[in-house]
Design an enzyme around this catalytic site. Structure first.
Site, PDB file in Angstrom:
ATOM      1  N   CYS A  44       1.137  -0.912   0.235  1.00 53.40           N
ATOM      2  CA  CYS A  44       0.239  -0.129  -0.072  1.00 53.40           C
ATOM      3  C   CYS A  44       0.483   1.208   0.080  1.00 53.40           C
ATOM      4  O   CYS A  44       0.809   1.973  -0.720  1.00 53.40           O
ATOM      5  CB  CYS A  44      -0.957   0.085   1.036  1.00 53.40           C
ATOM      6  SG  CYS A  44      -2.287   1.532   1.659  1.00 53.40           S
ATOM      7  N   LYS A  53      -2.383   7.131  -5.801  1.00 55.27           N
ATOM      8  CA  LYS A  53      -2.817   8.628  -5.700  1.00 55.27           C
ATOM      9  C   LYS A  53      -2.261   9.858  -5.085  1.00 55.27           C
ATOM     10  O   LYS A  53      -2.634  11.124  -6.246  1.00 55.27           O
ATOM     11  CB  LYS A  53      -3.614   8.208  -3.895  1.00 55.27           C
ATOM     12  CG  LYS A  53      -5.294   7.785  -4.129  1.00 55.27           C
ATOM     13  CD  LYS A  53      -5.100   6.297  -3.757  1.00 55.27           C
ATOM     14  CE  LYS A  53      -5.518   5.651  -5.417  1.00 55.27           C
ATOM     15  NZ  LYS A  53      -5.182   3.751  -5.454  1.00 55.27           N
ATOM     16  N   GLY A 181      -6.579  -5.344 -18.750  1.00 57.69           N
ATOM     17  CA  GLY A 181      -7.493  -5.996 -17.273  1.00 57.69           C
ATOM     18  C   GLY A 181      -7.916  -4.685 -17.124  1.00 57.69           C
ATOM     19  O   GLY A 181      -7.166  -3.985 -16.705  1.00 57.69           O
ATOM     20  N   ILE A 185      -7.187  -1.499 -10.543  1.00 57.41           N
ATOM     21  CA  ILE A 185      -5.390  -1.040 -11.077  1.00 57.41           C
ATOM     22  C   ILE A 185      -5.675  -0.279 -12.395  1.00 57.41           C
ATOM     23  O   ILE A 185      -5.021   0.327 -12.583  1.00 57.41           O
ATOM     24  CB  ILE A 185      -4.248  -2.325 -11.067  1.00 57.41           C
ATOM     25  CG1 ILE A 185      -4.328  -2.250  -9.691  1.00 57.41           C
ATOM     26  CG2 ILE A 185      -2.977  -1.922 -11.424  1.00 57.41           C
ATOM     27  CD1 ILE A 185      -2.976  -3.856  -8.845  1.00 57.41           C
ATOM     28  N   VAL A 238      -5.945 -11.425 -24.073  1.00 61.86           N
ATOM     29  CA  VAL A 238      -4.775 -11.159 -25.147  1.00 61.86           C
ATOM     30  C   VAL A 238      -4.580 -12.938 -25.378  1.00 61.86           C
ATOM     31  O   VAL A 238      -4.165 -13.704 -24.270  1.00 61.86           O
ATOM     32  CB  VAL A 238      -4.055 -10.840 -23.764  1.00 61.86           C
ATOM     33  CG1 VAL A 238      -2.428 -11.226 -24.621  1.00 61.86           C
ATOM     34  CG2 VAL A 238      -4.374  -9.501 -23.565  1.00 61.86           C
ATOM     35  N   LEU A 321      -8.380  -4.763   0.101  1.00 62.53           N
ATOM     36  CA  LEU A 321      -7.943  -3.551   0.561  1.00 62.53           C
ATOM     37  C   LEU A 321      -7.375  -2.807   1.620  1.00 62.53           C
ATOM     38  O   LEU A 321      -7.044  -4.309   3.010  1.00 62.53           O
ATOM     39  CB  LEU A 321      -9.954  -3.235   0.099  1.00 62.53           C
ATOM     40  CG  LEU A 321     -10.702  -2.931  -1.141  1.00 62.53           C
ATOM     41  CD1 LEU A 321     -11.655  -2.621  -0.641  1.00 62.53           C
ATOM     42  CD2 LEU A 321     -10.194  -2.270  -1.849  1.00 62.53           C
ATOM     43  N   HIS A 445     -26.263  21.833   2.358  1.00 60.10           N
ATOM     44  CA  HIS A 445     -26.852  21.774   1.073  1.00 60.10           C
ATOM     45  C   HIS A 445     -25.542  23.265   0.582  1.00 60.10           C
ATOM     46  O   HIS A 445     -25.441  24.295   1.729  1.00 60.10           O
ATOM     47  CB  HIS A 445     -27.791  22.665   1.036  1.00 60.10           C
ATOM     48  CG  HIS A 445     -27.743  22.968  -0.077  1.00 60.10           C
ATOM     49  ND1 HIS A 445     -28.612  22.928  -1.465  1.00 60.10           N
ATOM     50  CD2 HIS A 445     -27.958  24.883  -1.018  1.00 60.10           C
ATOM     51  CE1 HIS A 445     -28.613  23.709  -2.849  1.00 60.10           C
ATOM     52  NE2 HIS A 445     -28.364  25.665  -1.755  1.00 60.10           N
TER      53      HIS A 445
END
Ligand code: FAD
Ligand code: NAD
Length: 466
Positions: A44, A53, A181, A185, A238, A321, A445
């Site tokens: 990670c 990220k 894929g 990812i 593939v 995860l 809001h």
């Protein structure tokens, strides 16, 4: 002399392992963590969540500036240039800061880092860094690695065919990137390089991208990515990848068989899933068998079939995860300490950090319907005032509730801040909320979150702004 060197020895310092080690130490247990990588934080922090990220953020900024999209908001720019080395340095800084942070937390909590690859020699003994270490409890948190594609050789060291680790550090923006894929990812890293200028082709074996997600979300996401310029070839396999110099030829054909086609690319990303890390762990020495998917099975407390040996994270069944691994890390440490550590695996949110973001928690509509009658409420971002105010209206919120009890069973969101919005849905579900509970909760809001309230109102057919 104590019977064991440690109360707890954790193998692997990813989000599962480092969290388990810190929690165990906080609970007063003498703890060590074995990690073979040069830095702590696992997949990670080193080559996963964090660097991807950072690249998604930076590539998003570049794309907003370079595409001219800001002019509509009254922001005119001169020439915009990409400084790829600076962008990569920014990513490396983020990784360094966070992995170093775990080292600091280990010191602060008095967790010993045992450097090296740990191998079981007995249920309470591992060999690590040339030393034999004993522990009353051993937690396996060895994570996962990239699933190889048979017949395709990955070369992350300047090669044309890379996996996610190589795709986080390409030396130049490819002209043509083929992604094998259409999962998380492929779409996240495809987005990074697409925003920086690559023409991205995604080859997906199944008839839809993003397996495991709600059907509506999968269909809408494909539309959005196509609009962004992705060429998405679903139901396509593939059959070979050959490399000559700096060019790869990817041969594909319909999954059901048919005419072959060759795609030329200067970069190929293989992203067809990940598999548990158990090789070299010496599980034979303790008689711990793997299931058919190569995972370690545990009971509800994360105990394996071998007394004193526990397992958490990507190496056990469930979504791969970081936050699932972390929660299991806390729970296993608490169970070892004699407390009650629980993870509710029915409420684990998942997020794809593309633009817009895609997030979900709980059951898909398909899975919920297979269990019984449901009511579904949907609200488009096009009718959300905040999304309209910032001209970013792709997506929707969808809430699936039990037709009889109104209990929320699943929430799915496509929208710019979907990853942040999904926390509210997860908390509501953890508290056993009905759609009515959400509909009668006051939402500020103008926020994207109002779309969650409106989707909840739509479960009973009564949204206001539609
Ligand atoms: P890992 O993080 O894989 O850590 C296991 C550690 O154990 C490794 O450091 C390994 O070196 C070490 N190890 C293995 N065997 C031994 C041994 N025998 N002895 C000593 N050490 C050993 N998840 C999210 O939730 N959000 C995201 O945004 C996200 N983005 C991702 C992006 C990418 C590109 C990738 C590849 C993954 C991403 N993930 C994301 C998934 C996430 O990284 C994993 O689910 C998470 O890292 C699993 O944690 P873990 O602790 O089980 O294992
Ligand atoms: P994935 O399972 O998400 O997607 C792999 C895709 O490849 C699937 O759609 C599958 O049908 C397809 N596929 C499999 N074999 C194929 C073949 N031969 N040809 C063409 N397509 C094929 O796996 P991933 O994208 O590699 O990610 C691995 C794991 O990492 C995931 O489980 C995910 O949870 C985790 N991850 C999470 C995040 C996040 O939370 N944002 C980000 C990245 C990775």
């Amino acid at each position: 002399m104590a019977e064991f060197d440690y109360d707890v020895l954790v193998i692997g310092a990813g989000p599962g392992g480092y969290v388990a080690a810190i929690r165990a130490a906080q609970l007063g247990l003498k703890t060590a963590c074995a990690e073979s990588r040069a830095t702590l934080g696992g997949t990670c922090l080193n080559v996963g969540c964090i660097p991807s990220k950072t690249l998604l953020n930076a590539s998003g900024l570049y794309h907003e500036a370079a595409s001219g999209a800001l002019a509509k908001h009254g922001v005119k720019l001169g020439s915009v240039e990409l400084d790829l080395p600076a962008l990569m340095a920014d990513k490396n800084d983020a990784v360094k800061g966070l992995t170093g942070g775990i080292e600091y937390l280990f010191k602060k909590n008095k967790v010993d880092w045992l450097k090296g690859l740990a191998t079981f020699t007995g249920a309470h003994t591992v060999e690590v860094g040339g030393k034999s270490v004993t522990a009353k409890n051993i937690v396996i948190a060895t994570g996962s690695s990239v699933t190889p594609l048979p017949g395709v050789t990955v070369d992350n060291d300047g090669g044309v065919v890379v996996d996610s680790t190589g795709a986080l550090a390409l030396p130049a923006v490819p002209k043509n990137l083929v992604v094998i894929g259409g999962g998380v990812i492929g779409l996240e890293l495809g987005s990074v390089w697409g925003r920086l200028g690559a023409k991205v082709t995604v080859v997906e074996f199944l008839d839809q991208i993003l397996p495991g997600m709600d059907g509506d979300v999968r269909a809408e996401a494909a539309k959005i990515f196509k609009k962004q310029g992705f060429d998405i070839k679903t139901s396509t396999k593939v059959t070979g990848v050959s490399v000559k110099g700096k060019t790869a030829s990817v041969t594909v054909e319909p999954a059901a068989g048919g005419e072959a086609q060759t795609l030329e690319a200067d970069a190929v990303l293989v992203a067809i899933g990940r598999r548990p890390n158990t090789e070299g762990l010496g599980l034979d020495a303790i008689g711990l068998a793997l299931n058919a998917r190569g995972q370690i099975e545990t009971d509800h407390d994360f105990a394996t079939s071998v007394p004193g040996v526990w397992a958490i994270g990507d190496v056990i069944p469930g979504p791969m995860l970081a936050h699932k691994a972390e929660d299991e890390g806390v729970a296993v440490a608490e169970n070892i300490a004699g407390l009650t550590g629980i993870v509710n695996h029915d409420v684990i949110p998942s997020v794809v950090y593309t633009h817009p973001e895609i997030a979900g928690v709980g059951l898909t509509e398909e899975a919920a319907k297979a269990r019984g009658a449901v009511k579904v409420g949907k609200f488009p971002m096009m009718a959300n005032s905040r999304a309209k105010a910032i001209s970013d209206t792709d997506g929707f919120v969808k809430i699936i509730a039990d037709a009889e009890t109104d209990k929320v069973l699943g929430v799915w969101i496509i929208g710019a801040p979907a990853g942040t919005m999904i926390a509210q849905a997860a908390q509501a579900m953890e508290f056993g909320a009905s759609s009515e509970d959400i509909a009668y909760t006051c939402h500020a809001h103008p926020t994207h979150s109002e779309a969650i309230k409106e989707a909840a109102m739509a479960v009973r057919g009564k949204p206001i702004h539609m």
